[in-house]
Design a protein around this motif. Structure first.
Motif, PDB file in Angstrom:
ATOM      1  N   ARG A  93       0.805  -1.219   0.000  1.00  0.00           N
ATOM      2  CA  ARG A  93       0.000   0.000   0.000  1.00  0.00           C
ATOM      3  C   ARG A  93       0.838   1.270   0.000  1.00  0.00           C
ATOM      4  O   ARG A  93       0.315   2.355  -0.134  1.00  0.00           O
ATOM      5  CB  ARG A  93      -0.932   0.008   1.195  1.00  0.00           C
ATOM      6  N   ARG A  94       2.122   1.142   0.182  1.00  0.00           N
ATOM      7  CA  ARG A  94       2.983   2.315   0.229  1.00  0.00           C
ATOM      8  C   ARG A  94       3.184   2.856  -1.185  1.00  0.00           C
ATOM      9  O   ARG A  94       3.505   2.130  -2.098  1.00  0.00           O
ATOM     10  CB  ARG A  94       4.335   1.938   0.839  1.00  0.00           C
ATOM     11  N   ARG A  95       2.986   4.141  -1.359  1.00  0.00           N
ATOM     12  CA  ARG A  95       3.136   4.759  -2.668  1.00  0.00           C
ATOM     13  C   ARG A  95       4.379   5.652  -2.655  1.00  0.00           C
ATOM     14  O   ARG A  95       4.566   6.451  -1.748  1.00  0.00           O
ATOM     15  CB  ARG A  95       1.912   5.588  -2.997  1.00  0.00           C
ATOM     16  N   VAL A  96       5.199   5.509  -3.657  1.00  0.00           N
ATOM     17  CA  VAL A  96       6.412   6.303  -3.776  1.00  0.00           C
ATOM     18  C   VAL A  96       6.269   7.198  -4.992  1.00  0.00           C
ATOM     19  O   VAL A  96       5.971   6.737  -6.090  1.00  0.00           O
ATOM     20  CB  VAL A  96       7.665   5.410  -3.919  1.00  0.00           C
ATOM     21  N   THR A  97       6.462   8.500  -4.781  1.00  0.00           N
ATOM     22  CA  THR A  97       6.392   9.462  -5.867  1.00  0.00           C
ATOM     23  C   THR A  97       7.770  10.092  -6.028  1.00  0.00           C
ATOM     24  O   THR A  97       8.352  10.578  -5.063  1.00  0.00           O
ATOM     25  CB  THR A  97       5.360  10.570  -5.550  1.00  0.00           C
ATOM     26  N   ARG A  98       8.270  10.064  -7.249  1.00  0.00           N
ATOM     27  CA  ARG A  98       9.570  10.669  -7.543  1.00  0.00           C
ATOM     28  C   ARG A  98       9.362  11.804  -8.548  1.00  0.00           C
ATOM     29  O   ARG A  98       8.692  11.630  -9.552  1.00  0.00           O
ATOM     30  CB  ARG A  98      10.533   9.637  -8.113  1.00  0.00           C
ATOM     31  N   ARG A  99       9.983  12.936  -8.233  1.00  0.00           N
ATOM     32  CA  ARG A  99       9.907  14.080  -9.149  1.00  0.00           C
ATOM     33  C   ARG A  99      11.321  14.505  -9.491  1.00  0.00           C
ATOM     34  O   ARG A  99      12.169  14.684  -8.617  1.00  0.00           O
ATOM     35  CB  ARG A  99       9.170  15.240  -8.495  1.00  0.00           C
ATOM     36  N   THR A 100      11.566  14.681 -10.762  1.00  0.00           N
ATOM     37  CA  THR A 100      12.871  15.126 -11.218  1.00  0.00           C
ATOM     38  C   THR A 100      12.699  16.494 -11.865  1.00  0.00           C
ATOM     39  O   THR A 100      11.858  16.665 -12.751  1.00  0.00           O
ATOM     40  CB  THR A 100      13.466  14.141 -12.247  1.00  0.00           C
ATOM     41  N   THR A 101      13.491  17.424 -11.396  1.00  0.00           N
ATOM     42  CA  THR A 101      13.449  18.764 -11.970  1.00  0.00           C
ATOM     43  C   THR A 101      14.804  19.063 -12.603  1.00  0.00           C
ATOM     44  O   THR A 101      15.853  18.668 -12.092  1.00  0.00           O
ATOM     45  CB  THR A 101      13.136  19.829 -10.904  1.00  0.00           C
ATOM     46  N   VAL A 102      14.752  19.756 -13.726  1.00  0.00           N
ATOM     47  CA  VAL A 102      15.969  20.133 -14.439  1.00  0.00           C
ATOM     48  C   VAL A 102      16.081  21.653 -14.388  1.00  0.00           C
ATOM     49  O   VAL A 102      15.162  22.363 -14.771  1.00  0.00           O
ATOM     50  CB  VAL A 102      15.919  19.650 -15.907  1.00  0.00           C
ATOM     51  N   SER A 103      17.230  22.111 -13.874  1.00  0.00           N
ATOM     52  CA  SER A 103      17.433  23.564 -13.785  1.00  0.00           C
ATOM     53  C   SER A 103      17.909  24.097 -15.138  1.00  0.00           C
ATOM     54  O   SER A 103      18.187  23.339 -16.067  1.00  0.00           O
ATOM     55  CB  SER A 103      18.433  23.897 -12.683  1.00  0.00           C
ATOM     56  N   GLU A 104      18.041  25.408 -15.228  1.00  0.00           N
ATOM     57  CA  GLU A 104      18.429  26.039 -16.489  1.00  0.00           C
ATOM     58  C   GLU A 104      19.845  25.664 -16.916  1.00  0.00           C
ATOM     59  O   GLU A 104      20.150  25.623 -18.095  1.00  0.00           O
ATOM     60  CB  GLU A 104      18.306  27.556 -16.366  1.00  0.00           C
ATOM     61  N   ASN A 105      20.716  25.376 -15.940  1.00  0.00           N
ATOM     62  CA  ASN A 105      22.095  25.033 -16.296  1.00  0.00           C
ATOM     63  C   ASN A 105      22.269  23.532 -16.585  1.00  0.00           C
ATOM     64  O   ASN A 105      23.371  23.076 -16.847  1.00  0.00           O
ATOM     65  CB  ASN A 105      23.068  25.480 -15.209  1.00  0.00           C
ATOM     66  N   GLY A 106      21.198  22.734 -16.540  1.00  0.00           N
ATOM     67  CA  GLY A 106      21.256  21.335 -16.921  1.00  0.00           C
ATOM     68  C   GLY A 106      21.388  20.347 -15.775  1.00  0.00           C
ATOM     69  O   GLY A 106      21.399  19.141 -15.999  1.00  0.00           O
ATOM     70  N   THR A 107      21.491  20.788 -14.531  1.00  0.00           N
ATOM     71  CA  THR A 107      21.579  19.858 -13.401  1.00  0.00           C
ATOM     72  C   THR A 107      20.185  19.365 -13.045  1.00  0.00           C
ATOM     73  O   THR A 107      19.194  20.068 -13.203  1.00  0.00           O
ATOM     74  CB  THR A 107      22.224  20.531 -12.171  1.00  0.00           C
ATOM     75  N   THR A 108      20.135  18.118 -12.592  1.00  0.00           N
ATOM     76  CA  THR A 108      18.837  17.530 -12.230  1.00  0.00           C
ATOM     77  C   THR A 108      18.777  17.286 -10.719  1.00  0.00           C
ATOM     78  O   THR A 108      19.789  17.006 -10.084  1.00  0.00           O
ATOM     79  CB  THR A 108      18.617  16.190 -12.949  1.00  0.00           C
ATOM     80  N   THR A 109      17.596  17.401 -10.198  1.00  0.00           N
ATOM     81  CA  THR A 109      17.337  17.130  -8.785  1.00  0.00           C
ATOM     82  C   THR A 109      16.124  16.208  -8.709  1.00  0.00           C
ATOM     83  O   THR A 109      15.079  16.504  -9.296  1.00  0.00           O
ATOM     84  CB  THR A 109      17.031  18.441  -8.023  1.00  0.00           C
ATOM     85  N   THR A 110      16.304  15.102  -8.007  1.00  0.00           N
ATOM     86  CA  THR A 110      15.210  14.147  -7.851  1.00  0.00           C
ATOM     87  C   THR A 110      14.771  14.133  -6.391  1.00  0.00           C
ATOM     88  O   THR A 110      15.603  13.978  -5.492  1.00  0.00           O
ATOM     89  CB  THR A 110      15.648  12.731  -8.271  1.00  0.00           C
ATOM     90  N   THR A 111      13.483  14.303  -6.156  1.00  0.00           N
ATOM     91  CA  THR A 111      12.930  14.208  -4.802  1.00  0.00           C
ATOM     92  C   THR A 111      12.001  12.996  -4.735  1.00  0.00           C
ATOM     93  O   THR A 111      11.272  12.710  -5.673  1.00  0.00           O
ATOM     94  CB  THR A 111      12.145  15.486  -4.443  1.00  0.00           C
ATOM     95  N   THR A 112      12.082  12.296  -3.617  1.00  0.00           N
ATOM     96  CA  THR A 112      11.263  11.098  -3.412  1.00  0.00           C
ATOM     97  C   THR A 112      10.357  11.331  -2.217  1.00  0.00           C
ATOM     98  O   THR A 112      10.816  11.741  -1.145  1.00  0.00           O
ATOM     99  CB  THR A 112      12.160   9.882  -3.153  1.00  0.00           C
TER     100      THR A 112
END
Length: 116
Positions: A93-112
């Motif tokens: 029943r546990r749900r995991v949501t991952r969001r990846t954002t890309v900044s203007e300089n091309g670096t990515t950040t993933t939040t879980t």
């Protein structure tokens, strides 16, 4: 005494070992014609419903009728059947949501984020 704990009776050793990990699949393979399906006095409908919902308890019954309760296989199937009934139920029943954002300089950040 030790010999009776590890005895396999009339049930094939491969069925006992495979049934601990994959009880439905092992019983299906045995039923399909390997000639190792445990003989029993249960009606076919009871066999099928037990195979569908309680395969480890069905194997424990087969072992009980073939070799009795003084057997390591019987107690292993009984213990695993009980653990399977009361195992880790909240895991699915546990749900995991991952969001990846890309900044203007091309670096990515993933939040879980884990939700119950």
């Amino acid at each position: 005494m030790m010999n009776s704990l590890f005895a396999t009776g009339h049930i094939a050793l491969w069925l006992l070992v495979a049934g601990l990990f994959f009880p439905r699949l092992a019983l299906l393979v045995a039923w399909l014609g390997t000639g190792t399906y445990p003989s029993n006095s249960l009606p076919e409908l009871v066999n099928f419903v037990s195979w569908l919902f309680f395969p480890r308890f069905l194997m424990a019954y087969y072992i009980y009728t073939d070799m009795g309760p003084n057997n390591l296989w019987f107690w292993a199937y009984l213990a695993l059947g009980i653990v399977g009934c009361f195992g880790e139920t909240g895991y699915a029943r546990r749900r995991v949501t991952r969001r990846t954002t890309v900044s203007e300089n091309g670096t990515t950040t993933t939040t879980t984020v884990e939700e119950e």
